[in-house]
Design an enzyme around this catalytic site. Structure first.
Site, short mmCIF file in Angstrom:
data_model
loop_
_atom_site.label_atom_id
_atom_site.label_comp_id
_atom_site.label_asym_id
_atom_site.label_seq_id
_atom_site.Cartn_x
_atom_site.Cartn_y
_atom_site.Cartn_z
N ALA A 196 0.69 -1.80 -0.12
CA ALA A 196 0.00 -0.28 0.16
C ALA A 196 0.72 1.19 0.09
O ALA A 196 0.06 2.16 -0.58
CB ALA A 196 -0.87 -0.37 1.34
N ILE A 236 2.29 1.76 -7.85
CA ILE A 236 0.80 1.52 -7.80
C ILE A 236 -0.33 2.68 -7.24
O ILE A 236 -1.07 3.00 -7.15
CB ILE A 236 0.66 0.06 -8.27
CG1 ILE A 236 1.56 0.22 -9.25
CG2 ILE A 236 -0.67 -0.22 -8.86
CD1 ILE A 236 1.53 -1.94 -9.36
N GLN A 291 -0.06 -14.53 2.29
CA GLN A 291 -1.07 -13.70 2.32
C GLN A 291 -2.78 -15.02 2.14
O GLN A 291 -3.68 -14.34 2.50
CB GLN A 291 -1.09 -13.24 1.41
CG GLN A 291 -0.57 -11.43 1.71
CD GLN A 291 -0.13 -10.69 1.22
OE1 GLN A 291 -0.63 -10.85 0.01
NE2 GLN A 291 1.21 -9.88 1.21
N GLY A 350 0.87 -8.25 -8.13
CA GLY A 350 2.46 -8.54 -7.96
C GLY A 350 2.81 -9.41 -8.55
O GLY A 350 2.19 -10.56 -8.71
N ASP A 405 -2.41 -5.14 -19.85
CA ASP A 405 -2.26 -5.78 -21.33
C ASP A 405 -3.13 -5.47 -21.93
O ASP A 405 -3.27 -5.22 -23.55
CB ASP A 405 -2.24 -7.05 -21.00
CG ASP A 405 -1.06 -7.82 -20.22
OD1 ASP A 405 0.07 -7.25 -20.01
OD2 ASP A 405 -1.26 -7.80 -18.78
N HIS A 422 0.90 -13.10 -18.01
CA HIS A 422 0.95 -11.10 -17.75
C HIS A 422 2.78 -10.89 -17.80
O HIS A 422 3.37 -11.73 -16.97
CB HIS A 422 0.93 -11.42 -16.43
CG HIS A 422 1.07 -9.28 -16.74
ND1 HIS A 422 0.93 -8.68 -17.67
CD2 HIS A 422 1.77 -8.84 -16.39
CE1 HIS A 422 1.52 -7.21 -17.06
NE2 HIS A 422 2.77 -7.63 -16.45
N1 LIG Z 1 0.16 -7.12 -13.07
C1 LIG Z 1 0.34 -6.67 -13.59
O1 LIG Z 1 -0.15 -5.56 -15.12
C2 LIG Z 1 1.23 -5.33 -13.38
C3 LIG Z 1 2.09 -5.47 -11.92
N2 LIG Z 1 3.29 -4.49 -11.93
C4 LIG Z 1 4.00 -5.54 -10.43
O2 LIG Z 1 2.89 -4.85 -9.32
C5 LIG Z 1 4.02 -4.76 -8.33
C6 LIG Z 1 4.72 -3.51 -7.45
O3 LIG Z 1 4.74 -3.13 -8.21
P1 LIG Z 1 5.18 -1.29 -7.61
O4 LIG Z 1 3.42 -1.03 -6.76
O5 LIG Z 1 5.78 -0.41 -9.34
O6 LIG Z 1 6.55 -1.15 -6.78
P2 LIG Z 1 6.72 -0.55 -5.80
O7 LIG Z 1 8.33 -0.83 -5.98
O8 LIG Z 1 6.15 0.23 -5.52
O9 LIG Z 1 6.79 -1.95 -4.46
C7 LIG Z 1 5.40 -1.82 -4.53
C8 LIG Z 1 5.96 -2.66 -2.82
O10 LIG Z 1 6.30 -3.76 -2.66
C9 LIG Z 1 6.84 -4.01 -1.19
N3 LIG Z 1 8.22 -4.66 -1.47
C10 LIG Z 1 9.43 -3.97 -2.19
N4 LIG Z 1 10.70 -5.35 -1.99
C11 LIG Z 1 9.69 -5.64 -0.98
C12 LIG Z 1 11.17 -7.04 -1.10
N5 LIG Z 1 12.08 -6.86 -1.51
N6 LIG Z 1 10.28 -7.66 -0.71
C13 LIG Z 1 8.85 -7.81 -0.06
N7 LIG Z 1 7.92 -6.55 -0.32
C14 LIG Z 1 8.45 -5.91 -1.14
C15 LIG Z 1 7.03 -2.90 -0.74
O11 LIG Z 1 6.04 -3.90 0.73
P3 LIG Z 1 5.89 -3.44 1.26
O12 LIG Z 1 7.31 -3.34 2.60
O13 LIG Z 1 5.05 -2.60 2.30
O14 LIG Z 1 5.26 -4.74 1.65
C16 LIG Z 1 6.71 -2.19 -1.62
O15 LIG Z 1 5.61 -0.79 -1.02
C17 LIG Z 1 4.91 -5.51 -8.70
O16 LIG Z 1 5.52 -6.44 -8.33
C18 LIG Z 1 5.30 -5.51 -10.15
O17 LIG Z 1 5.69 -6.11 -10.85
C19 LIG Z 1 3.46 -3.53 -12.51
C20 LIG Z 1 3.31 -3.41 -13.72
C21 LIG Z 1 1.85 -3.66 -14.14
O1 LIG Z 2 7.53 -6.67 -15.59
C1 LIG Z 2 7.33 -5.89 -14.64
O2 LIG Z 2 7.42 -5.04 -13.39
C2 LIG Z 2 5.86 -4.41 -14.94
C3 LIG Z 2 5.05 -4.88 -15.32
O3 LIG Z 2 4.74 -5.99 -15.08
C4 LIG Z 2 4.22 -4.37 -16.86
O4 LIG Z 2 4.17 -3.15 -17.55
O5 LIG Z 2 3.56 -5.35 -17.12
#
Ligand SMILES: NC(=O)C1=CN([C@@H]2O[C@H](COP(=O)(O)OP(=O)(O)OC[C@H]3O[C@@H](n4cnc5c(N)ncnc54)[C@H](OP(=O)(O)O)[C@@H]3O)[C@@H](O)[C@H]2O)C=CC1
Ligand SMILES: O=C([O-])CC(=O)C(=O)O
Length: 441
Positions: A105, A109, A205, A223, A252, A280
């Site tokens: 959170a 994103i 989770q 994620g 996508d 994805h």
């Molecule tokens: N399905 C889709 O279409 C897409 C998916 N994504 C994915 O969404 C996810 C989040 O993206 P975004 O918000 O930009 O990412 P951020 O880097 O902003 O991280 C989001 C959260 O992930 C947790 N995190 C970061 N590093 C770690 C770690 N080392 N271990 C465990 N948790 C960690 C943290 O939460 P906390 O510390 O609070 O746990 C952080 O606030 C990524 O996996 C990304 O690849 C992104 C774009 C498109």
């Molecule tokens: O690869 C990533 O983390 C970002 C992602 O999923 C996307 O842009 O579709």
């Protein structure tokens, strides 16, 4: 008085769990930063557990018992107040409050998503919501910052904000869980390691959702790698119908619609029936065979079929990577928008003749895709949160071959996480160029 209680939690902080510590820090934050903003408090008993003050003239909306303002167990700042939504004319007709959990959170994103959720843009203007924000020790401070910004936004529909680090507390009674937090793949990290590290997060989770969430909770995994994370999550939540789990492939779909619109020279609202098949990842299959532009099959509108098979397909598969090259970070705003679209597609009826893509469990699918995977497929909804698979889609040899490649990739990912899905010993045989996220190209 409200602030008199601060000394008590400080004394006991050595045995507080992580979530309790957050409650404590919320209270400290309130006293340090909001004291001057608080209006005169109601009469309260000397040792009452109240972490917010409320003005006399707010009394009609705050539930009071024996002269005390009733507060919730978990809360943040101004959201500690309990409101009676039936007490005011304006909110009398609102629906029952729903609980929405968001993990990661404090991430990028979420920073876009939470404000859309709170504004009513997702669940509607008469749907009050409670946000349950899951973070970690890393993100405690940032999570408080997020909650502060939500407070300052004065969203009428946002009735509660809870922050915590324990999924068993944060997911209590949630009707929706949007799971975004995941470790990004670092330089030199093996794909198998990423699957394992993130898989542990989603296994935990899943267990927590299974134990404490609403039994009909809808779960959207964002994620990455989101399909396999969703599979792990659902396998660890046997009490929740597998059908309730989704992996986000709506980004996508949106990207594919944009590319087709661009090529056809039409605005993107003219593109419909867009399916993303599979993972994805860079093996995903944007389906131009069944998609339509102005109701006409895409192949009749765009006659450059070589472009459709190669240029278009690759541009969608690798869009995320291109964006990272430009921005220096992965898509956040458009991902949040696509999460909104994905949820809205489940809570509003699908327009006649159209469909949407979402990664769902393959058991009982009519396309011959291996069972036991989370695979993006075309779906329709009546708007009740549930969906059905679209049956009358054409699959030609081109599509079949491409879909099979994405299916094989997901089967390989599944073998890698067998230890997390309860299916025995993991065996990881991922190729070096396979299972690339869109952002990894
Ligand atoms: N399905 C889709 O279409 C897409 C998916 N994504 C994915 O969404 C996810 C989040 O993206 P975004 O918000 O930009 O990412 P951020 O880097 O902003 O991280 C989001 C959260 O992930 C947790 N995190 C970061 N590093 C770690 C770690 N080392 N271990 C465990 N948790 C960690 C943290 O939460 P906390 O510390 O609070 O746990 C952080 O606030 C990524 O996996 C990304 O690849 C992104 C774009 C498109
Ligand atoms: O690869 C990533 O983390 C970002 C992602 O999923 C996307 O842009 O579709």
């Amino acid at each position: 008085m409200a602030m008199a209680e601060l000394s008590a939690p400080q004394k006991t902080s050595t045995f507080l769990n992580s979530s309790s510590r957050l409650r404590l820090s919320s209270k400290l934050h309130l006293s340090n930063h909001f004291r001057h903003l608080l209006l005169p408090p109601l009469n309260t008993a000397p040792n009452s557990k109240i972490s917010c003050s409320v003005s006399q003239n707010q009394a009609p909306v705050a539930v009071q018992e024996n002269g005390l303002v009733k507060t919730k167990k978990e809360c943040y700042g101004v959201f500690c107040l309990t409101y009676d939504l039936k007490a005011e004319e304006q909110t009398k007709s609102w629906k029952k409050l729903i609980n929405i959990a968001v993990s990661g959170a404090a991430g990028m994103i979420s920073n876009h998503l939470l404000f859309k959720l709170a504004s009513g843009a997702v669940f509607g203007p008469d749907q009050p919501i409670a946000l349950k924000l899951l973070g970690s020790e890393r993100s405690i401070q940032a999570l408080e910052g997020v909650a502060m910004e939500l407070e300052d936004s004065l969203f009428p529909l946002l009735r509660e904000v809870d922050i915590g680090t324990d999924p068993y507390e944060v997911f209590q009674d949630v009707e929706w869980a949007i799971l975004i937090g995941a470790k990004p793949r670092g330089p030199g990290m093996e794909r198998a390691d990423l699957l394992d590290i993130n898989g542990q997060i989603f296994a935990e989770q899943g267990k927590a959702l299974n134990k404490v969430a609403s039994p009909d909770v809808k779960v959207l995994v964002v994620g990455n790698p989101c399909n396999t994370n969703a599979l792990i999550c659902l396998k660890n939540a046997p009490n929740i119908p597998a059908k309730n789990f989704h992996a986000l492939t709506r980004l996508d779909e949106n990207r594919a619609k944009c590319q087709l619109a661009l090529k056809a020279g039409v605005f993107y609202d003219k593109v419909s029936n867009m399916t993303i098949w599979g993972n994805h990842s860079t093996t995903q299959v944007p389906d131009f065979l069944n998609a339509r532009i102005n109701g006409v099959p895409v192949k009749e509108v765009i006659t450059d079929h070589k472009w459709l098979e190669e240029g278009f397909t690759e541009s969608v598969q690798k869009r995320g990577g291109l964006l990272i090259q430009k921005w220096g970070r992965s898509s956040a705003a458009s991902t949040a928008v696509s999460i909104v679209d994905a949820i809205k597609s489940l809570v509003t009826p699908t327009p006649e003749g159209d469909w949407f893509s979402t990664g769902v469990y393959t058991d009982g699918n009519p396309y011959g895709i291996e069972e036991g995977l989370v695979f993006s497929m075309p779906c329709r909804s009546k708007g009740d949160g549930d969906y059905e698979l679209v049956k009358d889609v054409e699959i030609d040899d081109y599509l079949r071959k491409r879909i099979a490649k994405s299916e094989a990739e997901l089967l390989a990912e599944k073998r890698c996480v067998a230890h997390l899905t309860g299916e025995g010993i993991a065996y990881c045989d991922l190729g070096p160029v396979d299972t690339m996220l869109p952002g990894e190209v």
